[in-house]
Scaffold this active site. Sequence first.
Site, PDB file in Angstrom:
ATOM      1  N   GLU A 114       0.780  -1.149   0.259  1.00 35.08           N
ATOM      2  CA  GLU A 114       0.098   0.018  -0.024  1.00 35.08           C
ATOM      3  C   GLU A 114       0.857   1.272   0.116  1.00 35.08           C
ATOM      4  OE1 GLU A 114      -3.407   1.773   2.801  1.00 35.08           O
ATOM      5  OE2 GLU A 114      -3.322  -0.375   2.427  1.00 35.08           O
ATOM      6  N   ASP A 116       0.072   5.443   0.384  1.00 32.91           N
ATOM      7  CA  ASP A 116      -1.276   6.216   0.848  1.00 32.91           C
ATOM      8  C   ASP A 116      -0.734   7.916   0.796  1.00 32.91           C
ATOM      9  OD1 ASP A 116      -2.677   4.013   1.552  1.00 32.91           O
ATOM     10  OD2 ASP A 116      -2.021   3.840   3.762  1.00 32.91           O
ATOM     11  N   GLU A 118      -3.437  10.294   2.860  1.00 33.22           N
ATOM     12  CA  GLU A 118      -4.471  10.330   3.777  1.00 33.22           C
ATOM     13  C   GLU A 118      -4.494  11.734   4.132  1.00 33.22           C
ATOM     14  OE1 GLU A 118      -5.527   6.086   5.940  1.00 33.22           O
ATOM     15  OE2 GLU A 118      -3.768   7.003   6.703  1.00 33.22           O
ATOM     16  N   GLN A 131      -1.118  12.998   5.499  1.00 32.58           N
ATOM     17  CA  GLN A 131      -0.514  11.870   6.171  1.00 32.58           C
ATOM     18  C   GLN A 131      -0.097  10.891   4.804  1.00 32.58           C
ATOM     19  OE1 GLN A 131      -0.805   9.732  10.001  1.00 32.58           O
ATOM     20  NE2 GLN A 131      -1.515   7.990   8.560  1.00 32.58           N
ATOM     21  N   THR A 132       1.422  10.395   4.785  1.00 27.61           N
ATOM     22  CA  THR A 132       1.728   9.524   3.860  1.00 27.61           C
ATOM     23  C   THR A 132       2.158   8.218   4.627  1.00 27.61           C
ATOM     24  OG1 THR A 132       4.186  10.254   3.598  1.00 27.61           O
ATOM     25  CG2 THR A 132       2.623  11.253   2.158  1.00 27.61           C
ATOM     26  N   ARG A 144       4.783   3.436   8.715  1.00 29.47           N
ATOM     27  CA  ARG A 144       5.762   4.076   8.099  1.00 29.47           C
ATOM     28  C   ARG A 144       5.208   5.677   7.861  1.00 29.47           C
ATOM     29  NH1 ARG A 144       8.125  -0.763   6.744  1.00 29.47           N
ATOM     30  NH2 ARG A 144      10.420  -1.031   7.204  1.00 29.47           N
ATOM     31  N   TRP A 209     -10.087   7.749  15.311  1.00 29.72           N
ATOM     32  CA  TRP A 209      -8.629   8.273  15.319  1.00 29.72           C
ATOM     33  C   TRP A 209      -8.045   9.524  14.719  1.00 29.72           C
ATOM     34  CZ3 TRP A 209      -5.565   8.214  10.776  1.00 29.72           C
ATOM     35  CH2 TRP A 209      -6.067   8.249   9.778  1.00 29.72           C
ATOM     36  N   ARG A 277       7.313   4.293  20.065  1.00 29.56           N
ATOM     37  CA  ARG A 277       6.803   3.448  19.332  1.00 29.56           C
ATOM     38  C   ARG A 277       8.163   2.488  18.771  1.00 29.56           C
ATOM     39  NH1 ARG A 277       3.403   4.563  13.659  1.00 29.56           N
ATOM     40  NH2 ARG A 277       2.572   2.530  13.425  1.00 29.56           N
TER      41      ARG A 277
END
Length: 318
Positions: A114, A116, A118, A131-132, A144, A209, A277
């Site tokens: 994928e 993205d 977003e 957001q990528t 990532r 979220w 994280r």
Amino acid sequence: MAWRFLSVLAVVLLLAAASSAADEVLIPRPETPALTFGEGYTQLFGDSNLRLHGDGKRVHISLDERTGSGFASQGAYLHGFFSASIKLPSDHAAGVVVAFYMSNGDVYEKTHDELDFEFLGNVRGKEWRVQTNVYGDGSTAVGREERYGLWFDPTEDFHRYAILWTNRTIRFYIDETPIREVVRSERMGLQFPSKPMSLYATIWDGSSWATSGGRYKVDYKYAPYVAQFTDLLLRPDPDHRGAAAGEAMSLSSAQRAAMERARARHMTYGYCYDRARYPAPLPECRVGAEAALYLPSGDRRSRHGRRHRRAGGADFAL
């Protein structure tokens, strides 16, 4: 008369040099024309929440209390250049997510790839964020993500968002500026996307979220939320070399400088800096002194009381 001729010649040469320098930054305009909806795409969901305009050259997808909506390319592609001009919903858009992305999750359920874009809505008066993300071989447990503030209002006009994907490189562009590059390496292994993917566009409710970790929900009194798409471009690269995708394999020095400025000014979260994280950064991360600009959460430290400042268009556009 000779001095006049020389003066004119000097001006022409200066203009030519300036044009050449600017062209180094711009994305080469692919020769492949944009497709109409019927030529290249199919509706995924949303019944009447997807509407066509301009003889199928513009697509409006909307979110209301009943449903979101979305569409996908009719084919799947292994490498290429994929872009769309997008105008996002205005007003109070907290919890709203608009996505422009590539995926093969319908074919490879457990090992999908994928790429993205977003777009994350916000409360009234706050800016949309983008957001990528990059997933490979089902690596959804390893995110990532990178998030950026935008240096323009994406609800006022159309802006071009593009993904270049070759067998060695992934790049994300906003208008003519590259904002992220992922280079294939042994360190990433199979987590570099490597299987054919389809192109998708969706709008949906991300209340759980999308805005401040789910603190702000979609407020349907402002519905319908409409995202507009045009100039939909599918340019596959059958030779898998990058040239047919409409972009050189390597960035010019001007392009790389533009990307570095965009990231320094507008990136608000980076997974490579998220020590909570990932106590040990993922293997492809190269973290230097700039890590001091980021909190342990991976979020950019606030500047002058704000998470980030929007740069003026004239200051940033190249």
